[in-house]
Design an enzyme around this catalytic site. Structure first.
Site, PDB file in Angstrom:
ATOM      1  N   ILE A  15     -15.477 -19.841  16.618  1.00 33.82           N
ATOM      2  CA  ILE A  15     -15.611 -18.804  17.648  1.00 33.82           C
ATOM      3  C   ILE A  15     -14.623 -19.097  18.773  1.00 33.82           C
ATOM      4  O   ILE A  15     -14.709 -20.122  19.445  1.00 33.82           O
ATOM      5  CB  ILE A  15     -17.049 -18.746  18.205  1.00 33.82           C
ATOM      6  N   HIS A  16     -13.693 -18.187  18.959  1.00 33.15           N
ATOM      7  CA  HIS A  16     -12.697 -18.286  20.032  1.00 33.15           C
ATOM      8  C   HIS A  16     -12.507 -16.889  20.588  1.00 33.15           C
ATOM      9  O   HIS A  16     -13.209 -15.956  20.193  1.00 33.15           O
ATOM     10  CB  HIS A  16     -11.387 -18.903  19.518  1.00 33.15           C
ATOM     11  N   GLY A  17     -11.590 -16.705  21.497  1.00 27.53           N
ATOM     12  CA  GLY A  17     -11.425 -15.426  22.185  1.00 27.53           C
ATOM     13  C   GLY A  17     -11.309 -14.218  21.284  1.00 27.53           C
ATOM     14  O   GLY A  17     -11.998 -13.214  21.472  1.00 27.53           O
TER      15      GLY A  17
END
Length: 165
Positions: A15-17
């Protein structure tokens, strides 16, 4: 009936931007499920991923076997899930256990010793290539796309071009 898998993505950043903002909106995701034995047993990393959830999206971090257990559960029929994986071997385990995928998005697989870069974000080793071969033989479309706006790149065609297939 089982949960709807709106997107299955291999991205070792998890999970990242881009995942939290763009991918969840593009696929109308209401639950992100990180499927990884390693991450599920790393309590700090698990908590950080849960906290990284975008508003209105629930995050679960579970083992591969737990995913096999909950996939057919009718309680999850309303779930529109994004499954996130760190590697293709976990996807193969689910496919072998009866989970159905039409396609797998490959967003990022980091370089490490013994891997070859095939794009600026994807590195593979022999085991990865064999696993992707297994998935392709099952009729699963394997596409490389870092971000939603990128053109889809067929992983198998790229491996053939690189003479790795």
């Amino acid at each position: 009936m089982s949960m709807t898998i709106s997107l299955a993505r291999i991205d070792d950043r998890l999970i990242h931007g881009q995942v939290a903002t763009v991918w969840t909106k593009a696929f109308n995701i209401n639950r992100i499920i990180v499927v990884s034995d390693t991450v599920a047993y790393d309590h700090l990393r698990k908590q950080l991923l849960i906290q990284a959830a975008p508003p209105g999206v629930k995050v679960n971090v579970i083992t591969v076997n737990k995913m096999l257990e909950v996939y057919p559960d009718k309680r999850f029929n309303e779930v529109k899930a994004m499954l996130l994986f760190t590697n293709p071997q976990d996807v193969k385990h689910l496919v072998s256990g009866g989970v159905h995928f039409d396609s797998i998005n490959i967003g990022g697989m980091s370089f490490s010793n013994g891997k070859k870069m095939i794009t600026n974000a994807v590195a593979v080793n022999e085991d990865d290539i064999k696993t992707f071969h297994f998935l392709a033989e099952k009729g699963i479309d394997l596409e490389i796309r870092k971000v939603v706006a990128d053109n889809k790149v067929n992983l198998i065609s790229l491996l053939e071009k690189e003479k790795l297939w």
